[in-house]
Design an enzyme around this catalytic site. Sequence first.
Site, PDB file in Angstrom:
ATOM      1  N   HIS A  88      37.007  28.801  57.811  1.00 26.82           N
ATOM      2  CA  HIS A  88      38.098  28.095  57.117  1.00 26.82           C
ATOM      3  C   HIS A  88      38.853  28.704  56.251  1.00 26.82           C
ATOM      4  CE1 HIS A  88      38.937  24.883  54.405  1.00 26.82           C
ATOM      5  NE2 HIS A  88      38.359  24.058  55.333  1.00 26.82           N
ATOM      6  N   GLY A 147      44.716  31.662  33.489  1.00 29.12           N
ATOM      7  CA  GLY A 147      44.579  33.180  34.154  1.00 29.12           C
ATOM      8  C   GLY A 147      45.777  33.977  34.165  1.00 29.12           C
ATOM      9  N   ALA A 204      36.967  40.572  44.451  1.00 30.67           N
ATOM     10  CA  ALA A 204      35.567  39.995  44.874  1.00 30.67           C
ATOM     11  C   ALA A 204      35.543  38.607  44.399  1.00 30.67           C
ATOM     12  CB  ALA A 204      34.551  40.668  44.149  1.00 30.67           C
TER      13      ALA A 204
END
Length: 315
Positions: free
Chosen positions: A107, A196, A203
């Site tokens: 996916h 952000g 990660a």
Amino acid sequence: MDSRLSNKSKMAMKNYSKLICCKIYISESRNTMALESIERAARLDRDAVIVNKFEDRAYNRVRYTLVSYIVHHNATDMLYSPIRQTVQTMAEAAFAAVDLETHLGAHPRFGVVDHICFHPLAEATVEEAAAMAKLVASDMGNELQVPVFLYEAAHPDNKALDAIRRELGYYRPNFMGSQWAGWALPDILPIAPDEGSVNVNRARGIAVIGASPWIDTFNIPFLSTDIATVKRIARSVSARGGGLPSVQALALVHGDDSIEIACMLLDSKQVGADQVQARVELIAAQEGLEVEKGYFTDFSQDMIVERYIRLVSID
């Protein structure tokens, strides 16, 4: 708009006539210990309840459906729901337990906490769901340092989720022709996020967060490995390909001998699962492919509300 109230204020404001649903998609379903840690985090506040969990090992993806009450004080424009802190706690647990760099699945995904969507239930409004989505996006972008892209009602221009994903190349596999592995974008994003930095932690990846009226998710399995043909069928069924209005469809490899068309039914009153199933079966028959009966990946709105009330009553 601040949602951090005292415990006394929270109890005084508590009102179950307005409910909010949050669906959190996390890029992991094979690591049992990781899922257990995420679920422990979700249980810290009993007023935010996991009413359903859908996991798929082939996709290496899990979706948690959360429900809680939401309170909006119009006079002060203050919005509160336990779901905000619960989502933050679950995200923190997911980032601690899952590394996107080692992720492999069938996916597409761009982040450990890949997708968060808010839907109003009962007497809540889309505007309130959008406001909560923006608060969660701010938390994730500023406190967890994860770039966040907003979509639909949470976006100032109501930008569609699939448009954002296409701009970022979400639908292009980067491993073995049909799989997604590791971090797939540059470490500096080509498009500025809504919250952000443009700099990405490999990660953790990035997240998309949005709000909309209810959406049904419906998957249709094929007993075939002909991904090219199933992709053509998915395009011909989707609104974008000139097919059924309010339907988004994506063909995905699902195990060694199966493919699925994963559908988002944006307005099931206009086009429901039965119509999608019939159209897929018709086109598949013309292509000589065998189609199985499709299945919903979550409960209906009414069932979700009923489960929430029952679970809260038990607690």
